[in-house]
Scaffold this motif. Structure first.
Motif, mmCIF file in Angstrom:
data_model
loop_
_atom_site.group_PDB
_atom_site.id
_atom_site.type_symbol
_atom_site.label_atom_id
_atom_site.label_comp_id
_atom_site.label_asym_id
_atom_site.label_seq_id
_atom_site.Cartn_x
_atom_site.Cartn_y
_atom_site.Cartn_z
ATOM 1 N N GLY A 443 -4.969 19.340 8.563
ATOM 2 C CA GLY A 443 -4.409 20.465 7.821
ATOM 3 C C GLY A 443 -5.091 21.757 8.207
ATOM 4 O O GLY A 443 -6.099 21.769 8.908
ATOM 5 N N GLY A 444 -4.527 22.868 7.719
ATOM 6 C CA GLY A 444 -5.138 24.164 7.988
ATOM 7 C C GLY A 444 -4.115 25.268 8.011
ATOM 8 O O GLY A 444 -3.119 25.251 7.277
ATOM 9 N N ARG A 445 -4.332 26.227 8.894
ATOM 10 C CA ARG A 445 -3.512 27.432 8.969
ATOM 11 C C ARG A 445 -2.762 27.456 10.299
ATOM 12 O O ARG A 445 -3.342 27.207 11.353
ATOM 13 C CB ARG A 445 -4.411 28.653 8.830
ATOM 14 C CG ARG A 445 -3.765 29.966 9.128
ATOM 15 C CD ARG A 445 -4.659 31.120 8.696
ATOM 16 N NE ARG A 445 -5.805 31.330 9.569
ATOM 17 C CZ ARG A 445 -6.678 32.320 9.398
ATOM 18 N NH1 ARG A 445 -6.544 33.156 8.367
ATOM 19 N NH2 ARG A 445 -7.697 32.476 10.218
ATOM 20 N N VAL A 446 -1.475 27.790 10.232
ATOM 21 C CA VAL A 446 -0.623 27.857 11.424
ATOM 22 C C VAL A 446 -0.046 29.266 11.526
ATOM 23 O O VAL A 446 0.463 29.809 10.538
ATOM 24 C CB VAL A 446 0.513 26.819 11.369
ATOM 25 C CG1 VAL A 446 1.370 26.886 12.633
ATOM 26 C CG2 VAL A 446 -0.055 25.412 11.187
ATOM 27 N N ILE A 447 -0.107 29.865 12.713
ATOM 28 C CA ILE A 447 0.445 31.195 12.956
ATOM 29 C C ILE A 447 1.843 31.017 13.561
ATOM 30 O O ILE A 447 2.000 30.402 14.620
ATOM 31 C CB ILE A 447 -0.450 32.014 13.910
ATOM 32 C CG1 ILE A 447 -1.910 31.969 13.431
ATOM 33 C CG2 ILE A 447 0.047 33.448 14.012
ATOM 34 C CD1 ILE A 447 -2.109 32.495 12.026
ATOM 35 N N VAL A 448 2.832 31.549 12.879
ATOM 36 C CA VAL A 448 4.232 31.322 13.241
ATOM 37 C C VAL A 448 4.930 32.659 13.451
ATOM 38 O O VAL A 448 4.754 33.601 12.664
ATOM 39 C CB VAL A 448 4.967 30.523 12.142
ATOM 40 C CG1 VAL A 448 6.430 30.295 12.529
ATOM 41 C CG2 VAL A 448 4.271 29.188 11.906
ATOM 42 N N LYS A 449 5.733 32.738 14.518
ATOM 43 C CA LYS A 449 6.551 33.915 14.774
ATOM 44 C C LYS A 449 7.861 33.776 14.029
ATOM 45 O O LYS A 449 8.586 32.794 14.194
ATOM 46 C CB LYS A 449 6.807 34.066 16.277
ATOM 47 C CG LYS A 449 7.536 35.353 16.634
ATOM 48 C CD LYS A 449 7.651 35.504 18.144
ATOM 49 C CE LYS A 449 8.337 36.828 18.498
ATOM 50 N NZ LYS A 449 8.470 37.010 19.971
ATOM 51 N N ASN A 450 8.166 34.765 13.186
ATOM 52 C CA ASN A 450 9.380 34.745 12.382
ATOM 53 C C ASN A 450 10.112 36.063 12.616
ATOM 54 O O ASN A 450 9.836 37.068 11.973
ATOM 55 C CB ASN A 450 9.044 34.582 10.908
ATOM 56 C CG ASN A 450 10.284 34.440 10.032
ATOM 57 O OD1 ASN A 450 11.397 34.280 10.542
ATOM 58 N ND2 ASN A 450 10.092 34.498 8.725
ATOM 59 N N GLY A 451 11.070 36.048 13.560
ATOM 60 C CA GLY A 451 11.734 37.277 13.937
ATOM 61 C C GLY A 451 10.755 38.198 14.640
ATOM 62 O O GLY A 451 10.120 37.831 15.627
ATOM 63 N N ASP A 452 10.631 39.416 14.121
ATOM 64 C CA ASP A 452 9.686 40.356 14.712
ATOM 65 C C ASP A 452 8.366 40.400 13.945
ATOM 66 O O ASP A 452 7.560 41.311 14.120
ATOM 67 C CB ASP A 452 10.306 41.755 14.774
ATOM 68 C CG ASP A 452 10.697 42.268 13.395
ATOM 69 O OD1 ASP A 452 10.667 41.463 12.443
ATOM 70 O OD2 ASP A 452 11.041 43.456 13.274
ATOM 71 N N LYS A 453 8.145 39.410 13.077
ATOM 72 C CA LYS A 453 6.919 39.334 12.287
ATOM 73 C C LYS A 453 6.118 38.100 12.670
ATOM 74 O O LYS A 453 6.678 37.083 13.096
ATOM 75 C CB LYS A 453 7.232 39.299 10.787
ATOM 76 C CG LYS A 453 7.950 40.535 10.265
ATOM 77 C CD LYS A 453 7.057 41.764 10.300
ATOM 78 C CE LYS A 453 7.750 42.970 9.691
ATOM 79 N NZ LYS A 453 6.896 44.196 9.748
ATOM 80 N N ILE A 454 4.818 38.194 12.471
ATOM 81 C CA ILE A 454 3.923 37.066 12.673
ATOM 82 C C ILE A 454 3.385 36.656 11.302
ATOM 83 O O ILE A 454 2.799 37.466 10.585
ATOM 84 C CB ILE A 454 2.758 37.405 13.605
ATOM 85 C CG1 ILE A 454 3.287 37.922 14.940
ATOM 86 C CG2 ILE A 454 1.856 36.199 13.801
ATOM 87 C CD1 ILE A 454 4.070 36.898 15.732
ATOM 88 N N GLU A 455 3.575 35.397 10.921
ATOM 89 C CA GLU A 455 3.195 34.909 9.596
ATOM 90 C C GLU A 455 2.096 33.851 9.704
ATOM 91 O O GLU A 455 1.982 33.141 10.706
ATOM 92 C CB GLU A 455 4.401 34.294 8.874
ATOM 93 C CG GLU A 455 5.550 35.261 8.667
ATOM 94 C CD GLU A 455 6.769 34.570 8.046
ATOM 95 O OE1 GLU A 455 7.695 35.285 7.625
ATOM 96 O OE2 GLU A 455 6.772 33.319 7.991
ATOM 97 N N SER A 456 1.322 33.761 8.636
ATOM 98 C CA SER A 456 0.311 32.718 8.513
ATOM 99 C C SER A 456 0.788 31.738 7.444
ATOM 100 O O SER A 456 1.056 32.131 6.308
ATOM 101 C CB SER A 456 -1.036 33.318 8.114
ATOM 102 O OG SER A 456 -1.991 32.290 7.902
ATOM 103 N N ARG A 457 0.921 30.472 7.821
ATOM 104 C CA ARG A 457 1.392 29.451 6.886
ATOM 105 C C ARG A 457 0.364 28.327 6.790
ATOM 106 O O ARG A 457 -0.327 28.007 7.768
ATOM 107 C CB ARG A 457 2.750 28.885 7.320
ATOM 108 C CG ARG A 457 3.856 29.928 7.451
ATOM 109 C CD ARG A 457 5.170 29.264 7.817
ATOM 110 N NE ARG A 457 6.219 30.243 8.091
ATOM 111 C CZ ARG A 457 7.466 29.917 8.473
ATOM 112 N NH1 ARG A 457 7.791 28.623 8.634
ATOM 113 N NH2 ARG A 457 8.348 30.865 8.697
#
Length: 788
Positions: A443-457
């Protein structure tokens, strides 16, 4: 308050079968050899119903059943009391008849005496009163002469009257007790079924000793609270009987018990039907003590009973009620990112406002706020309504990171013998030998590209995946170790087969980290494909959208849930206790402090949860970073409309820090590793950690400050210091204190098996931590004035 020493009586465990338990291990005080709880029945039906009613879980049918059962039991006990009273009266009459017969014989002897004197009569009076010391008539010579003369016959009648008068007084006392018993019985019959705190009419007095709890099994605080409760009931019954005015004068004895805790205990014992008369807020207490102020002139509506949330009940008698919420917190939040996110959500639910380090802050008196950094550190604080710039802060500081193994930037490793393995790196000494053959997950933190934004999930896989297998002992020396952490402690995560894809020769390709544009050289191409699919599925990414994962910070964790342990469930067994235990308790204490003391407070109350403590705290989200000083200075500047060195200097000088990291409980199998009288026990209370070489911040002044705060809530303090032939660990305390000049002490909750993948603490310890931390947050302001 002195430190608790191991030679003292054993601490209370979550379930001691000594008397009826109300909501956990609450035990009622004793009257003689009979528990007060038995006055309303001590059978299994009563035990079951009392616990159901006290915890608010009883149905209406159970309330009716309980009321009928109590009424029947009381009626039977009243009948037994009347029978005992009748027997006592008969015994009294027999004694009186015997005394009358003896008096008649004495009078006959007196009539036969020929030498009587007033001095002889005085001697006889003393004999009748049972006083062998003689009677003084103003002359020692007369007293001596009285021993040579018999009493005069003319003094017989007055002596007889004196004896009768004494008997009449005894009879009147018995009658008075009988009237009081009847008055209490009448009141009990008209009281509501839920008012369990009315007690029993068989309680005659409040002469129980105040020096110790009965049997030595309970804190003096709990016993005195129960004693005050019964005293209040006694006063009410006397008022109902017309024996004294209907007033209440109950107050905490000797200042050792917070009035708030006493009132909460009254509400706690009153079960579901709370008595609104006791629902007095802390602000009202201050208004009564200090006079009205513009902020505290309107009384709250007390017309409706109120159910207090769990954190409003931080008193020793129900400390075990914190065990399950703490276990749930550990199980549901296995990584540092999950833990900080859970704390943020709880604080937001309690009305705390989130601040961003990037934005301008607008802080106000009476406000409550939190700010996080990197998703792995957090500072939460409450500003007192009477705060003035330059006033200090009461600070609790802990850490939320734990020993683990983190995935390497390129976690895919070459196939060996058909096994799919995972490339991991140690964090703070794990994986160690306690990690062998454990069911682990990721488990942990995943950096995901969502359109023109970068999110931390956040992500956690909910089934066991990695495992580090041991070598069977029969292989001899190869199974003994030491083991190479790079080549012999690599976890397996699946079977790939010998014909799996070839990754090429080692070192044959550049070590690209991967791009973020969904091309062939993207980040996910450097990770095990099946793991990528599992992580993507957990995040709701299907098919080609998995390529939107552009990086991650994942780690291994023990997937076994936190649980209660022991014959009476007196332990908590869990992973990651260090230091989520102190961190969680500190947050609960801050929430409770806000609800109980903000209106009268003139300081800030702060809790800091830091990352990277296990590896030296050297990163920006660690305690060596500027997170705590930055938050304090920006808050003070916002409250003051500006900041300067003089103002922040006064703020630091008026502040106090409790570095709250877990410490070592005594291990019964290794007593020779501990110092005598420095061996903390579980389920007792907070432990002050001392170290002569500066690894801890504790000194005599800071210890005295914390002791005074603990005294205010009846919390016990233990002490720990390492042996001279052992090495002490470190905490966030020295680095924070040295950077700011804030006075500090190291005090944390004890645990067994520190730095193991799975450790043990007491089932009462999370709640006892809340109690001690709450005593510090609410008590430091007044205690600090004693040290000026």
């Amino acid at each position: 308050m002195e430190y608790y020493k191991p030679s003292s009586p054993s601490p209370v465990t979550p379930s001691e079968p000594q008397s009826v338990a109300l909501q956990g291990n609450l035990q009622l005080p004793y009257r003689g050899s009979q528990p007060i709880a038995q006055l309303v029945g001590n059978d299994e039906t009563t035990k079951r119903l009392m616990n159901r009613v006290a915890t608010g879980e009883a149905t209406e049918a159970e309330h009716r059943e309980f009321a009928a059962h109590v009424q029947q039991t009381r009626a039977q006990q009243v009948h037994e009391d009347q029978a005992r009273a009748q027997e006592a009266r008969m015994q009294f009459m027999r004694q009186r008849q015997q005394q009358v017969s003896m008096a008649q014989q004495q009078r006959q002897q007196q009539q036969m005496a020929s030498h009587a004197s007033p001095a002889g009569y005085a001697q006889q009076m003393q004999h009748m009163l049972g006083n062998t010391g003689g009677v003084s008539n103003g002359s020692s010579g007369a007293s001596a002469a009285s021993t040579e003369k018999a009493p005069e016959p003319t003094q017989t009648q007055p002596n007889h009257k004196l004896q009768d008068y004494q008997m009449q007084m005894m009879l009147l006392e018995q009658q008075n007790k009988k009237r009081l018993l009847m008055a209490r019985q009448a009141q009990d019959e008209t009281s509501s079924p839920g008012a369990m705190h009315n007690g029993s009419p068989a309680v005659d007095n409040m002469s129980l000793p105040m020096s110790s709890a009965p049997g030595g099994n309970h804190a003096l605080q709990d016993y005195q609270i129960q004693l005050m409760l019964l005293e209040e009931q006694n006063k009410k019954r006397r008022a109902a009987a017309g024996l004294e005015p209907a007033t209440s004068s109950v107050s905490p004895p000797d200042g050792n018990i917070a009035l708030q805790n006493y009132q909460e205990q009254l509400m706690f014992l009153a079960s579901k039907d709370k008595n609104p008369a006791f629902l007095v807020s802390r602000a009202e207490q201050d208004a009564i003590a200090n006079g009205p102020s513009p902020a505290r002139t309107q009384r709250p509506d007390l017309s409706q009973p109120k159910e207090l949330p769990l954190h409003h009940r931080a008193i020793r008698v129900n400390a075990e009620k914190y065990a399950k919420p703490f276990c749930d917190f550990l199980t549901e939040n296995p990584t540092v990112f999950h833990a900080v996110d859970a704390v943020k959500r709880q604080l937001a639910g309690e009305g705390f406002k989130e601040l961003s380090e990037r934005d301008k802050w607008n802080i106000g008196e009476g406000g409550k706020y939190f700010v996080e950094r990197n998703g792995s550190s957090l500072i939460a604080f409450v500003v007192g309504e009477n705060y003035e710039p330059g006033n200090g802060a009461a600070i609790l500081a802990g850490h939320v990171d734990a020993l683990t193994a983190k995935l390497k930037p390129v976690s895919e490793v070459p196939n060996k013998a058909g096994y799919l393995q995972l490339g991991v790196a140690p964090y703070a000494g794990a994986p160690n030998n306690t990690w062998w053959d454990r069911d682990l997950s990721i488990g942990g933190r995943v950096i995901v590209k969502n359109g023109d934004k970068i999110e931390s999930r956040l992500v956690k896989l909910d089934w066991p995946i990695p495992r580090i297998p041991t070598l069977a002992p029969r292989f001899g020396a190869a199974a003994v170790g030491p083991f190479n952490p790079e080549t012999q402690m690599t976890p397996i995560i699946g079977l790939e087969g010998t014909d799996a894809r070839d990754l090429g020769e080692p070192f044959s390709k550049p070590s690209f980290i991967g791009t973020a544009d969904n091309k062939v050289g993207s980040f996910i191409s450097t990770q095990p494909p099946r793991l990528v699919r599992a992580i993507g599925s957990a995040l709701g990414l299907k098919g080609s959208s998995v390529a939107n994962i552009i990086n991650w910070e994942l780690e291994l964790f023990d997937i076994q849930p936190a649980t209660l342990l022991g014959l009476d469930k007196e332990f908590i067994s869990a992973g990651r206790i260090d230091d989520k235990l102190c961190s969680w308790s500190a947050i609960q204490a801050l929430i409770e402090a806000d609800k109980s003391d903000t209106a009268s407070s003139s300081i800030m109350k702060v809790v800091g949860l830091f990352d990277d403590e296990e590896i030296g705290s050297g990163l920006r989200q660690g305690a060596r970073g500027n997170l705590l000083p930055s938050v304090l200075e920006r808050a003070v500047g916002s409250l003051n409309g500006g900041i300067d060195a003089e103002l922040i200097g006064r703020t630091y000088a008026n502040s106090f820090l409790v570095s709250s990291d877990v410490t070592h409980a005594v291990n019964p199998n290794f007593l020779n590793a501990y110092l005598e009288n420095h061996s903390p026990q579980l389920n007792v209370g907070l432990v002050v950690s001392a170290d002569s070489n500066g690894h801890m911040t504790t000194d005599s002044v800071s210890t005295a400050v914390l002791q005074r705060c603990a005294d205010k809530v009846g919390a016990k303090l233990q002490v720990f210091q390492i042996r001279n032939d052992s090495r002490s660990g470190g905490t966030v305390g020295p680095m924070l204190s040295s950077a700011t000049g804030i006075r500090a002490i190291d005090a944390g909750i004890p645990q067994l098996s520190m730095h193991s993948i799975r450790a043990t603490t007491g089932a009462l310890d999370p709640g006892l931590g809340v109690l001690a931390f709450l005593g510090f947050l609410n008590g430091f302001e007044s205690v600090d004035k004693e040290f000026e």
